[in-house]
Design a protein around this motif. Structure first.
Motif, mmCIF file in Angstrom:
data_model
loop_
_atom_site.group_PDB
_atom_site.id
_atom_site.type_symbol
_atom_site.label_atom_id
_atom_site.label_comp_id
_atom_site.label_asym_id
_atom_site.label_seq_id
_atom_site.Cartn_x
_atom_site.Cartn_y
_atom_site.Cartn_z
ATOM 1 N N ASN A 45 0.819 -1.206 0.000
ATOM 2 C CA ASN A 45 0.000 0.000 0.000
ATOM 3 C C ASN A 45 0.856 1.260 0.000
ATOM 4 N N THR A 48 2.269 1.779 -3.514
ATOM 5 C CA THR A 48 1.316 2.247 -4.517
ATOM 6 C C THR A 48 0.725 3.615 -4.170
ATOM 7 N N GLY A 49 1.163 4.171 -3.031
ATOM 8 C CA GLY A 49 0.693 5.510 -2.686
ATOM 9 C C GLY A 49 -0.643 5.538 -1.978
ATOM 10 N N TYR A 50 -1.170 4.370 -1.607
ATOM 11 C CA TYR A 50 -2.442 4.347 -0.884
ATOM 12 C C TYR A 50 -2.219 4.793 0.560
ATOM 13 N N LEU A 51 -1.099 4.381 1.121
ATOM 14 C CA LEU A 51 -0.701 4.837 2.454
ATOM 15 C C LEU A 51 0.604 5.608 2.320
ATOM 16 N N PHE A 78 -2.135 -2.140 -9.875
ATOM 17 C CA PHE A 78 -2.202 -2.660 -8.509
ATOM 18 C C PHE A 78 -3.448 -3.515 -8.303
ATOM 19 N N PRO A 80 -5.135 -4.901 -5.141
ATOM 20 C CA PRO A 80 -5.100 -4.982 -3.677
ATOM 21 C C PRO A 80 -5.620 -6.326 -3.193
ATOM 22 N N GLN A 82 -8.203 -7.043 -1.509
ATOM 23 C CA GLN A 82 -9.599 -7.212 -1.903
ATOM 24 C C GLN A 82 -9.758 -6.455 -3.215
ATOM 25 N N PRO A 84 -10.650 -4.087 -6.006
ATOM 26 C CA PRO A 84 -11.493 -2.889 -5.888
ATOM 27 C C PRO A 84 -12.534 -2.830 -6.992
ATOM 28 N N LEU A 85 -13.557 -3.663 -6.889
ATOM 29 C CA LEU A 85 -14.535 -3.766 -7.963
ATOM 30 C C LEU A 85 -15.831 -3.071 -7.589
ATOM 31 N N GLN A 144 -7.982 -5.257 -14.358
ATOM 32 C CA GLN A 144 -7.947 -3.848 -13.985
ATOM 33 C C GLN A 144 -6.509 -3.355 -13.828
ATOM 34 N N THR B 74 -16.204 -0.994 0.879
ATOM 35 C CA THR B 74 -15.948 -2.048 -0.111
ATOM 36 C C THR B 74 -14.514 -1.996 -0.632
ATOM 37 N N ARG B 75 -13.733 -1.058 -0.122
ATOM 38 C CA ARG B 75 -12.330 -0.892 -0.504
ATOM 39 C C ARG B 75 -12.137 -0.476 -1.960
ATOM 40 N N THR B 76 -13.189 -0.034 -2.618
ATOM 41 C CA THR B 76 -13.004 0.407 -3.999
ATOM 42 C C THR B 76 -12.231 1.721 -4.048
ATOM 43 N N GLN B 78 -9.523 2.150 -3.050
ATOM 44 C CA GLN B 78 -8.124 1.856 -3.345
ATOM 45 C C GLN B 78 -7.771 2.083 -4.812
ATOM 46 N N LEU B 81 -7.493 5.893 -5.214
ATOM 47 C CA LEU B 81 -6.347 6.517 -4.550
ATOM 48 C C LEU B 81 -5.009 6.002 -5.075
ATOM 49 N N THR B 82 -5.022 4.923 -5.842
ATOM 50 C CA THR B 82 -3.760 4.455 -6.412
ATOM 51 C C THR B 82 -3.720 4.706 -7.922
ATOM 52 N N ARG B 235 -4.114 8.681 5.067
ATOM 53 C CA ARG B 235 -2.940 8.041 4.475
ATOM 54 C C ARG B 235 -1.791 7.967 5.465
#
Lengths: 315, 237
Positions: A45, A48-51, A78, A80, A82, A84-85, A144, B74-76, B78, B81-82, B235
């Protein structure tokens, strides 16, 4: 291509990632191995710049993810943990959305068709993602990540929750992707990285434990060999015979499988071939050997041997 | 930014949310409009618009509650943000999508209401006043949507996002009643300065107030900015 230096991520007083550094060269497939909660996802994370890391830096193709996020993110695909759909979209709508989101300039129709071909989702292209099975969703997640043909692919536990056939397919897919892309994939399954990766980076409790080519990590565990043997007869007599074979370091009964036969865990010196002497010894004692297979080295074995090695080096 | 806007519009129009919002708004506005104008034998729609402000306490949360909270759950988020998109782009696209649906539905309801009123009214309609009201209500709506967006970014629970948005909007409207209970003229003026209804009153008279416009736009900007900060901060933590 990827350069992580001295990354630290703290949550309060807890170190999720503690001072990890490693590099990945262009075209390499690197396996990121560690037990659950080791900090694999956190590291990915951050990459990939998410954190954002508490300290340290992550660079993709020489571009710092923190100071120039947009430029760096352009080079990353990326997946993840889960996927991201958006469950309310069809696969087609979703991939087109990702295409737009990533400012892709390739020929839209051709590019998306190629991706569907590679990950084999052509037959569900017009279906709503929410109606797809876990395996298909995972593939859409991979699709994706491939949109825009990014130089770097980062997969967080790509085979989790898939059936064995799908796992093999996805592994083969990642292997083939490694020919054109730089890939990092995380997993807690040792055979997975051995099957797919050129190099393995092992982390445990937020710290880097090992960083070596796959073959070396394999060797690290190969100080001893492990077998599982099924032998008929009384355990005492069997153990006596087993312990008399040259090269066997340890033998112990595990469970009674069928009436009169037990399963034994046997550990032997890797430099001595014990299977033939074992067979003859049992023959001579008239104890039928009805099964013998080598046991897979598991993640714990890797850790134990690596940590032991580290301790030896320190001394 | 545009792909995210497009996706949000798609989500509104393919899920019940958008239709529930539009149906509730059209129904409520129709009923209130008939009661405040046709039944009262007046063409002055100021009361209608002011009452509609109170309806926003329920309407706006429908629109904004899931904007960020669902993506977080739902973590979408992500993928957003990426991807090579700025946080400003994400926040503004979502705000704009909610605002588009809001303004679009309101336009439809105004069209139905005023065309009907014109058919039955004995007096001519006061168009400058109506325009003032419409501009005012769009500004207030924008400010409230920004509040909803912010609340939605704070939690992954849609219900909490909806209830807090309801609470904050209601408080901002009811502040208007406070001055009559307060003796200190300074405090009274201060409250009036913050009160949404006092600001909105200019528009109901058909006056285009620059200070009121700046006030509502500022609220929207501040809350959108805070939403961006929430994402920046998450973040790091």
């Amino acid at each position: 291509m990827i350069e992580i230096s001295n990354i630290v991520k703290k949550y309060g007083n807890l170190y999720a990632v503690n001072n990890i550094s490693f590099k990945v060269n262009e075209g390499e497939i690197v396996g990121f191995l560690g037990p659950n909660g080791a900090g694999k996802s956190t590291t990915m994370n951050i990459l990939t710049g998410y954190l954002s890391a508490t300290s340290g830096s992550a660079k993709i193709g020489g571009v710092d993810i923190l100071s120039n996020p947009i430029e760096a993110k352009r080079m990353i695909g990326f997946l993840p943990e889960q996927p991201p759909l958006y469950l309310d979209m069809t696969v087609k709508e979703y991939l087109n959305f990702v295409y737009d989101l990533k400012h892709c300039t390739l020929n839209r129709k051709k590019h998306l068709a190629e991706i569907c071909e590679v990950v084999k989702i052509g037959d569900v292209y017009n279906r709503i993602i929410g109606h797809l099975s876990k395996g298909y969703r995972q593939r859409v997640g991979i699709a994706q990540a491939l949109v825009g043909n990014p130089k770097v692919l980062i997969f967080d536990e790509p085979t989790v929750g898939l059936d064995p056939k799908q796992i093999i397919e996805i592994r083969n897919l990642i292997r083939s992707l490694g020919e054109k892309h730089t890939v990092i994939l995380s997993t807690h399954i040792l055979p997975e990285v051995q099957a797919v990766c050129d190099r393995i980076v092992v982390i445990n409790k937020g710290q880097l434990v090992a960083d070596a080519p796959t073959s070396d990590i394999g060797r690290a565990v190969k100080g001893t060999h492990k077998y599982t043997a099924k032998i008929c007869g009384d355990t005492k007599t069997v153990l006596k015979v087993l312990n008399g074979v040259d090269g066997i370091l340890r033998a112990e009964p595990v469970t009674e499988r069928e009436e009169g036969s037990y399963e034994y865990a046997i550990e032997s010196d890797a430099s001595i071939e014990v299977r033939k002497p074992l067979f003859y010894a049992l023959c001579d004692a008239r104890l039928p050997l009805i099964g013998l297979e080598s046991a897979q080295a598991n993640l714990e074995d890797v850790f134990i041997s690596i940590i032991d090695d580290n301790k030896k080096e320190e001394n | 930014m545009y792909p995210i806007y497009k996706r949000e519009m798609h989500a509104y129009l393919t899920s019940p949310t958008g239709y529930i919002f539009a149906a509730v708004l059209l129904a409520i506005s129709g009923v209130i409009f008939s009661f405040t104008t046709v039944w009262m034998r007046t063409t002055d729609s100021s009361v209608y618009f002011t009452v509609m402000l109170f309806m926003f306490t329920v309407l706006i949360p429908i629109l904004t509650m899931k904007l960020f909270s669902e993506e977080r759950k739902t973590r979408t988020e992500q993928i957003l943000l990426t991807s090579p998109v700025s946080i400003f782009g994400i926040v503004f696209a979502k705000f704009l999508a909610a605002f588009t649906l809001y303004a679009g539905t309101f336009a439809v309801s105004c069209f139905i209401n005023f065309v009907s009123l014109r058919k039955v009214a004995e007096k001519a309609l006061n168009f400058p006043q109506i325009m003032g009201n419409i501009v005012g209500i769009l500004l207030v709506g924008g400010a409230f949507i920004a509040i909803g967006v912010f609340m939605s970014s704070l939690t992954e629970n849609q219900a909490i996002a909806a209830v807090t948005t309801f609470g904050v909007i209601l408080a901002m409207l009811l502040i208007w009643l406070l001055p009559s209970f307060i003796n200190s003229p300074v405090v009274r003026e201060l409250i009036k300065w913050f009160s949404v209804i006092d600001r909105f009153t200019y528009f109901t008279h058909g006056i285009f107030s620059v200070t009121a416009t700046v006030y509502f736009v500022s609220i929207a900007v501040i809350f959108l900015f805070l939403t961006m900060r929430v994402y920046e901060m998450r973040r790091w933590n």
